[in-house]
Design a protein around this motif. Structure first.
Motif, PDB file in Angstrom:
ATOM      1  N   ASP A 105       0.804  -1.218   0.000  1.00 51.02           N
ATOM      2  CA  ASP A 105       0.000   0.000   0.000  1.00 51.02           C
ATOM      3  C   ASP A 105       0.837   1.269   0.000  1.00 51.02           C
ATOM      4  O   ASP A 105       0.341   2.347  -0.323  1.00 51.02           O
ATOM      5  CB  ASP A 105      -0.956   0.010   1.204  1.00 51.02           C
ATOM      6  CG  ASP A 105      -2.281  -0.663   0.857  1.00 51.02           C
ATOM      7  OD1 ASP A 105      -2.463  -1.001  -0.323  1.00 51.02           O
ATOM      8  OD2 ASP A 105      -3.111  -0.839   1.764  1.00 51.02           O
TER       9      ASP A 105
ATOM     10  N   ALA B 178       1.300   1.692  -3.595  1.00 51.87           N
ATOM     11  CA  ALA B 178      -0.005   2.056  -4.145  1.00 51.87           C
ATOM     12  C   ALA B 178      -0.349   3.503  -3.789  1.00 51.87           C
ATOM     13  O   ALA B 178      -0.928   4.226  -4.595  1.00 51.87           O
ATOM     14  CB  ALA B 178      -1.080   1.109  -3.618  1.00 51.87           C
TER      15      ALA B 178
ATOM     16  N   LEU C 163       1.432   5.726  -6.244  1.00 52.75           N
ATOM     17  CA  LEU C 163       0.845   5.609  -7.582  1.00 52.75           C
ATOM     18  C   LEU C 163      -0.551   6.225  -7.613  1.00 52.75           C
ATOM     19  O   LEU C 163      -0.974   6.796  -8.610  1.00 52.75           O
ATOM     20  CB  LEU C 163       0.782   4.141  -8.004  1.00 52.75           C
ATOM     21  CG  LEU C 163       2.140   3.471  -8.177  1.00 52.75           C
ATOM     22  CD1 LEU C 163       1.976   1.975  -8.390  1.00 52.75           C
ATOM     23  CD2 LEU C 163       2.897   4.069  -9.355  1.00 52.75           C
ATOM     24  N   ALA C 164      -1.267   6.133  -6.473  1.00 51.67           N
ATOM     25  CA  ALA C 164      -2.624   6.679  -6.409  1.00 51.67           C
ATOM     26  C   ALA C 164      -2.617   8.200  -6.490  1.00 51.67           C
ATOM     27  O   ALA C 164      -3.628   8.808  -6.830  1.00 51.67           O
ATOM     28  CB  ALA C 164      -3.318   6.228  -5.133  1.00 51.67           C
ATOM     29  N   LEU C 165      -1.477   8.814  -6.152  1.00 55.11           N
ATOM     30  CA  LEU C 165      -1.393  10.267  -6.306  1.00 55.11           C
ATOM     31  C   LEU C 165      -1.049  10.634  -7.747  1.00 55.11           C
ATOM     32  O   LEU C 165      -0.937  11.807  -8.089  1.00 55.11           O
ATOM     33  CB  LEU C 165      -0.337  10.841  -5.365  1.00 55.11           C
ATOM     34  CG  LEU C 165      -0.725  10.856  -3.875  1.00 55.11           C
ATOM     35  CD1 LEU C 165       0.478  11.189  -3.025  1.00 55.11           C
ATOM     36  CD2 LEU C 165      -1.833  11.865  -3.624  1.00 55.11           C
ATOM     37  N   GLY C 166      -0.860   9.616  -8.565  1.00 50.97           N
ATOM     38  CA  GLY C 166      -0.532   9.858  -9.959  1.00 50.97           C
ATOM     39  C   GLY C 166       0.961   9.838 -10.239  1.00 50.97           C
ATOM     40  O   GLY C 166       1.397  10.237 -11.310  1.00 50.97           O
TER      41      GLY C 166
ATOM     42  N   ARG D  75     -11.488   0.292  -5.195  1.00 48.34           N
ATOM     43  CA  ARG D  75     -10.244   0.487  -5.930  1.00 48.34           C
ATOM     44  C   ARG D  75     -10.441   0.503  -7.440  1.00 48.34           C
ATOM     45  O   ARG D  75      -9.543   0.909  -8.174  1.00 48.34           O
ATOM     46  CB  ARG D  75      -9.231  -0.591  -5.546  1.00 48.34           C
ATOM     47  CG  ARG D  75      -8.648  -0.362  -4.164  1.00 48.34           C
ATOM     48  CD  ARG D  75      -7.754  -1.481  -3.729  1.00 48.34           C
ATOM     49  NE  ARG D  75      -7.236  -1.214  -2.377  1.00 48.34           N
ATOM     50  CZ  ARG D  75      -5.962  -1.315  -2.041  1.00 48.34           C
ATOM     51  NH1 ARG D  75      -5.070  -1.689  -2.924  1.00 48.34           N
ATOM     52  NH2 ARG D  75      -5.562  -1.053  -0.815  1.00 48.34           N
TER      53      ARG D  75
ATOM     54  N   ASN E 222     -10.669   4.317  -9.009  1.00 52.65           N
ATOM     55  CA  ASN E 222      -9.549   5.140  -9.496  1.00 52.65           C
ATOM     56  C   ASN E 222      -8.499   4.272 -10.186  1.00 52.65           C
ATOM     57  O   ASN E 222      -7.334   4.625 -10.256  1.00 52.65           O
ATOM     58  CB  ASN E 222      -8.931   5.999  -8.392  1.00 52.65           C
ATOM     59  CG  ASN E 222      -8.146   5.190  -7.387  1.00 52.65           C
ATOM     60  OD1 ASN E 222      -8.297   3.974  -7.310  1.00 52.65           O
ATOM     61  ND2 ASN E 222      -7.303   5.854  -6.626  1.00 52.65           N
TER      62      ASN E 222
ATOM     63  N   LEU F 136      -6.999   1.653  -9.322  1.00 46.96           N
ATOM     64  CA  LEU F 136      -5.887   1.134  -8.536  1.00 46.96           C
ATOM     65  C   LEU F 136      -5.774  -0.381  -8.697  1.00 46.96           C
ATOM     66  O   LEU F 136      -4.725  -0.966  -8.437  1.00 46.96           O
ATOM     67  CB  LEU F 136      -6.077   1.506  -7.063  1.00 46.96           C
ATOM     68  CG  LEU F 136      -4.795   1.828  -6.303  1.00 46.96           C
ATOM     69  CD1 LEU F 136      -3.968   2.866  -7.042  1.00 46.96           C
ATOM     70  CD2 LEU F 136      -5.127   2.320  -4.916  1.00 46.96           C
TER      71      LEU F 136
ATOM     72  N   ARG G  11      -6.345   9.313 -11.426  1.00 42.49           N
ATOM     73  CA  ARG G  11      -5.866   9.199 -10.044  1.00 42.49           C
ATOM     74  C   ARG G  11      -5.679  10.564  -9.402  1.00 42.49           C
ATOM     75  O   ARG G  11      -5.717  10.692  -8.186  1.00 42.49           O
ATOM     76  CB  ARG G  11      -4.575   8.391  -9.997  1.00 42.49           C
ATOM     77  CG  ARG G  11      -4.835   6.936 -10.328  1.00 42.49           C
ATOM     78  CD  ARG G  11      -3.601   6.099 -10.228  1.00 42.49           C
ATOM     79  NE  ARG G  11      -3.909   4.731 -10.654  1.00 42.49           N
ATOM     80  CZ  ARG G  11      -3.008   3.902 -11.134  1.00 42.49           C
ATOM     81  NH1 ARG G  11      -1.748   4.284 -11.227  1.00 42.49           N
ATOM     82  NH2 ARG G  11      -3.350   2.699 -11.493  1.00 42.49           N
TER      83      ARG G  11
ATOM     84  N   ILE H 165      -7.214   8.454  -2.855  1.00 45.29           N
ATOM     85  CA  ILE H 165      -7.586   7.338  -1.983  1.00 45.29           C
ATOM     86  C   ILE H 165      -6.816   7.390  -0.662  1.00 45.29           C
ATOM     87  O   ILE H 165      -5.652   7.804  -0.627  1.00 45.29           O
ATOM     88  CB  ILE H 165      -7.359   5.974  -2.686  1.00 45.29           C
ATOM     89  CG1 ILE H 165      -7.851   4.815  -1.809  1.00 45.29           C
ATOM     90  CG2 ILE H 165      -5.905   5.781  -3.066  1.00 45.29           C
ATOM     91  CD1 ILE H 165      -8.016   3.495  -2.549  1.00 45.29           C
TER      92      ILE H 165
ATOM     93  N   PHE I 177      -5.884   4.844   2.536  1.00 46.23           N
ATOM     94  CA  PHE I 177      -5.850   3.403   2.735  1.00 46.23           C
ATOM     95  C   PHE I 177      -6.206   3.004   4.164  1.00 46.23           C
ATOM     96  O   PHE I 177      -6.294   3.836   5.061  1.00 46.23           O
ATOM     97  CB  PHE I 177      -4.466   2.860   2.381  1.00 46.23           C
ATOM     98  CG  PHE I 177      -4.131   3.020   0.929  1.00 46.23           C
ATOM     99  CD1 PHE I 177      -4.327   1.978   0.045  1.00 46.23           C
ATOM    100  CD2 PHE I 177      -3.630   4.221   0.443  1.00 46.23           C
ATOM    101  CE1 PHE I 177      -4.025   2.121  -1.297  1.00 46.23           C
ATOM    102  CE2 PHE I 177      -3.331   4.372  -0.896  1.00 46.23           C
ATOM    103  CZ  PHE I 177      -3.531   3.328  -1.767  1.00 46.23           C
TER     104      PHE I 177
ATOM    105  N   THR J 216      -3.643  13.481   0.362  1.00 43.44           N
ATOM    106  CA  THR J 216      -4.617  13.236  -0.699  1.00 43.44           C
ATOM    107  C   THR J 216      -5.290  14.532  -1.157  1.00 43.44           C
ATOM    108  O   THR J 216      -5.450  14.762  -2.357  1.00 43.44           O
ATOM    109  CB  THR J 216      -5.683  12.235  -0.216  1.00 43.44           C
ATOM    110  OG1 THR J 216      -5.017  11.062   0.252  1.00 43.44           O
ATOM    111  CG2 THR J 216      -6.640  11.876  -1.322  1.00 43.44           C
TER     112      THR J 216
END
Lengths: 312, 261
Positions: free
Chosen positions: A176, A179, A182-185, B53, B56, B58, B89, B94, B96, B166
């Motif tokens: 995570d 992840a 990566l989730a922030l781009g 998930r 976006n 993921l 994204r 997101i 977690f 975020t």
């Protein structure tokens, strides 16, 4: 009901036996620990006693004297070892880290299996065979022995050690965390450099240190590649470079292109000389080699501890 | 409960997600409304996190994942081949389950996102960091130690740091995957208060195992269950008040009254 059952056994006896077993096993494990430490302490103390006598400043800053005369140092071996280990690190660490990243991000692809398998094979290849390979590919092609060839074969030896340890360490980074980046781009490469690598840095550095220690201690592959060179002296090469107005690349080229000596190589050569002074000196070389590897480990650990406390 | 008009922010149409040959969720069609909190509840393994998930992309990180159906974000399909995943994204952030601050300073954690999008000026970054930390109700606790590691904070603070990280890139939607399940009750309460506040600026989708939490923080609730084929499916979707007081499905009632799950 239950009380009836337990009234028939002597609980005190059961407890006594368990306590006794506990004591015996604890004693046994302690004894084994001491037994395991004996060889290590023995080696360190023995080398300290045999080699310590010949350690002085001259030993570190002078080149060897001609055979049969006393005095002289091992500056050539210290500098040669340094140059070749630095070369080996430069050649091996970047590809090893990239390979480890591939192995953790693409765990079960055919290429990953192939890399893992060949890494294990490479780790099992006798180091003298790696030396022969270096001889055939580099020394024969260049038509001379060199520190560069030594660095390359040491890099091959370091490669599997660093790959497998870095892979293990990268695996421990929570998925995570990656992840999250990566989730922030963030692109994969930036995630790897900025997030995953720092998270695994301590373990990876320990792995690199293991590789460096391994490379520093290798003798056999250098016999065919670096050969040995009693006159290897970086200071002199730099001075000549300045005197002749040469560029830094010319000087570096000379440093890399000359045959070079290394601590284990010198140890091996000195130990089989007929001159008692040389044999005595080989003990001192052993001590320097040991201290070199030891201090490298201690430095890495201190650095890690500092970094950890700086972050807290 | 809702008096203002609802704008549809995300819509899924018959969304199914496969891991290899295993179908994780099956035919989920749901609408998520702007500036509302939508809670996803259901028993373990029913595909709530997988669904979250997929909003976006993921799930793209899991090898051999395949998606059928559509996820529309403002009416554009985020799985369309022409769609840039980075843009998705950035718009859909997101948080977690376990707080996952990056191994760097508090400041750098929050500035990480903005820097990715080319913001380099120190003064601008400082402004974003302060604003985001205020938005995540963490500023007062960390303003004097922004250069300390994010890992040195408590669990609840770490989670709010992750929320700050975020919101620093101003997403439109924030997904939360059981954001309080690793936290103590007081830290949980702070996160819940924060979610209610964030709702004014963002659309929020939250997965939770805690039904009281769903009832407390959300406006809408989607109840998922696991089918006989082990694929998760949507049982019921409605306003939270209705789900918890007058569910239409018997299964939903059984679940929220604690008779299974």
């Amino acid at each position: 009901m239950a009380q009836d059952i337990f009234s028939q056994v002597n609980l005190q006896r059961v407890y006594r036996r368990r306590r006794l077993t506990n004591k015996i096993m604890l004693g046994l494990t302690g004894l084994m620990l001491v037994l395991a430490l004996i060889p290590l302490i023995w080696i360190i103390v023995y080398v300290l006693i045999k080699g310590g006598r010949h350690i002085n400043l001259d030993f570190f800053i002078h080149l060897p004297q001609p055979m049969g005369t006393t005095g002289g140092g091992i500056l050539h071996a210290i500098e040669g070892s340094l140059v070749m280990v630095v070369l080996a690190s430069v050649f091996s660490i970047p590809p090893a880290l990239l390979a480890a990243f591939y192995l953790t991000t693409h765990e079960s692809t055919p290429l990953a299996s192939a890399i893992r398998f060949s890494t294990d094979l490479l780790a099992g290849v006798p180091s003298i065979t790696v030396g022969l390979f270096g001889y055939a590919v580099i020394v024969l092609a260049q038509k001379h022995y060199s520190a560069l060839a030594g660095g390359v074969v040491l890099a091959i030896i370091m490669l599997p050690v660093v790959i497998r340890s870095a892979e293990e360490m990268l695996k421990l980074v929570p998925p995570d965390l990656r992840a999250g980046s990566l989730a922030l781009g963030a692109p994969e490469w930036k995630t790897a450099i900025k997030v995953v690598l720092p998270a695994a840095a301590e373990g990876i550095i320990t792995g690199i240190m293991l590789g460096v220690a391994r490379a520093t201690g290798e003798t056999a592959p250098l016999l065919f590649t670096a050969l040995g060179n009693d006159n290897y002296e970086i200071g002199k090469m730099i001075k000549q470079g300045i005197e002749h107005n040469q560029s830094i690349f010319d000087v570096l080229g000379r440093i890399f292109e000359q045959p070079a000596d290394a601590l284990p190589l010198t140890l091996w050569k000195y130990a089989q000389q007929p001159y008692p002074e040389r044999v005595e000196q080989s003990w001192a070389v052993a001590l320097v080699l040991m201290l070199f590897v030891l201090s490298l480990n201690i430095l890495a650990r201190v650095w890690i501890a500092r970094r950890r406390s700086a972050l807290q | 409960m809702q008096t203002q008009t609802l704008t549809r922010k995300i819509e899924t149409e018959n969304l199914s997600v496969f891991y290899g040959s295993f179908k994780a969720i099956s035919d989920v069609s749901v609408e998520i409304y702007e500036n509302n909190v939508t809670a996803l509840i259901g028993p373990s393994g029913c595909g709530k996190s997988t669904f979250l998930r997929s909003l976006n992309r993921l799930n793209d990180l899991v090898p051999k994942t395949a998606v059928a159906g559509k996820v529309l974000l403002d009416d554009t399909d985020i799985y369309a081949p022409s769609q840039d995943v980075v843009d998705i994204r950035r718009r859909v952030g997101i948080v977690f389950q376990r707080p996952n601050p990056f191994p760097m300073s508090i400041f750098d954690n929050v500035a990480y996102g903005p820097r990715l999008y080319g913001i380099k000026k120190k003064s601008v970054l400082a402004e974003i960091v302060e604003e985001s930390l205020r938005g995540a109700a963490l500023w007062d606790e960390v303003k004097d130690k922004l250069d300390k590691s994010g890992l040195a904070l408590s669990g609840g603070q770490q989670q709010r740091l992750c929320i700050a990280r975020t919101i620093a890139i101003e997403p439109e939607v924030i997904l939360m995957d059981e954001p309080a399940s690793a936290l103590d009750p007081i830290a949980t309460l702070r996160i819940e208060e924060l979610i209610r506040k964030l709702r004014e600026r963002f659309t929020i989708v939250i997965v939770t195992h805690n039904m009281q939490q769903a009832a407390r923080v959300s406006d809408y609730t989607a109840f998922f269950n696991m089918g006989d084929d082990r694929a998760g499916y949507l049982v019921e979707f409605d306003e939270t008040d209705r789900i918890f007081t007058n569910p239409q499905q018997k299964l939903t009632e059984e679940y929220i009254t604690g008779r299974f799950g």
